[in-house]
Design an enzyme around this catalytic site. Sequence first.
Site, mmCIF file in Angstrom:
data_model
loop_
_atom_site.group_PDB
_atom_site.id
_atom_site.type_symbol
_atom_site.label_atom_id
_atom_site.label_comp_id
_atom_site.label_asym_id
_atom_site.label_seq_id
_atom_site.Cartn_x
_atom_site.Cartn_y
_atom_site.Cartn_z
ATOM 1 N N ASN A 1 0.854 -1.189 0.000
ATOM 2 C CA ASN A 1 0.000 0.000 0.000
ATOM 3 C C ASN A 1 0.891 1.240 0.000
ATOM 4 O OD1 ASN A 1 -1.936 1.949 0.399
ATOM 5 N ND2 ASN A 1 -2.326 1.426 2.542
ATOM 6 N N LYS B 1 0.122 4.256 -0.394
ATOM 7 C CA LYS B 1 -0.530 5.477 0.118
ATOM 8 C C LYS B 1 -0.258 6.649 -0.839
ATOM 9 C CE LYS B 1 -0.253 3.625 4.753
ATOM 10 N NZ LYS B 1 -0.220 3.879 6.178
ATOM 11 N N HIS C 1 -9.727 1.396 4.512
ATOM 12 C CA HIS C 1 -8.471 1.648 5.232
ATOM 13 C C HIS C 1 -8.725 2.715 6.293
ATOM 14 C CE1 HIS C 1 -4.428 2.943 6.152
ATOM 15 N NE2 HIS C 1 -4.016 1.782 5.667
ATOM 16 N N GLU D 1 -7.161 5.195 7.220
ATOM 17 C CA GLU D 1 -6.898 6.579 6.797
ATOM 18 C C GLU D 1 -8.053 7.116 5.952
ATOM 19 O OE1 GLU D 1 -2.984 5.916 5.210
ATOM 20 O OE2 GLU D 1 -2.230 5.567 7.240
ATOM 21 N N GLU E 1 -5.987 -4.397 10.701
ATOM 22 C CA GLU E 1 -4.956 -3.377 10.899
ATOM 23 C C GLU E 1 -5.287 -2.536 12.128
ATOM 24 O OE1 GLU E 1 -2.665 -2.151 7.250
ATOM 25 O OE2 GLU E 1 -4.570 -1.130 7.068
ATOM 26 N N GLY F 1 2.083 2.848 11.135
ATOM 27 C CA GLY F 1 3.010 3.974 11.060
ATOM 28 C C GLY F 1 3.946 4.079 12.256
ATOM 29 N N SER G 1 2.989 -1.472 10.687
ATOM 30 C CA SER G 1 4.419 -1.473 10.989
ATOM 31 C C SER G 1 5.113 -2.804 10.699
ATOM 32 C CB SER G 1 4.664 -1.036 12.437
ATOM 33 O OG SER G 1 4.121 0.256 12.630
#
Length: 251
Positions: free
Chosen positions: A9, A11, A96, A98, A165, A171, A213
């Site tokens: 991914n 992003k 996701h 985000e 996730e 992150g 991560s």
Amino acid sequence: MSAKLIIANWKMNPETKEQAEHIASEIRAKTKGAKSKVVMCPPFVYIHEVAEKISGAKNIMLGAQDVFQNAGSAHTGEVSPEMLKSAGVKYIIVGHSEKRAAGDTDEVVREKLFTALKKFKAILCVGEKERNTEGEYFSEIQYQLKSALTKLPKMFVKNLVIAYEPVWAIGKSEKEAMKPHELAEMVIFIKRVVSDILKIKNPKKIMILYGGSVTAGNAKNIIEGGNVSGLLVGRESLKAEEFSELVKELD
Ligand code: PGA
């Protein structure tokens, strides 16, 4: 180890088309012959360049980070499933954290999931924002799964992949990824909830990935200890060298 599914991914990265082409070519060259399947999910603007760089590769497929859920054409800034199909996309990431944080509600996630599953494999992301000692995160995950999957037609089930996730693990540093034994517990829970919602007789068939991560340093332990079918990798998937190591390590 059996063949795993690794989602790259990207992003909102990288900054230039040339960099995107370079990363795609490098990963292709360095993972040649690897057993695991990689799904490369670049930003929409680079999708054709990446498609060209991975064209013909046996172990790499093209993915998209999002899809628009409504039909018609008067949707400024959006990308339709038909466009993604014509670009060669095989997988679509939906829900996701985000995108949820940027406004995709549970209802929108559900609509996007159903839209994606008509033509593609879809990766439904779920994950709790934080962990507390009371175990409320279990009901948070159950709620996300129920709102996305209830009444999903049976014929779509084979195209469904769940990516767990935990938001608190995204992150962060390699050491802050979820511990494999905690992941294993959540995987059992997700399989039970999903098989209840979708009336699946054999929960083993449900494909669950972990994201948050993941690096070349922790991937193998997470897969083995967490009992997942693959990984969803963010930052590390932009580092061709490290990412390819990660993929090959799972052979
Ligand atoms: P990360 O991102 O690997 O950089 O933590 C994972 C994700 O958000 O999909």
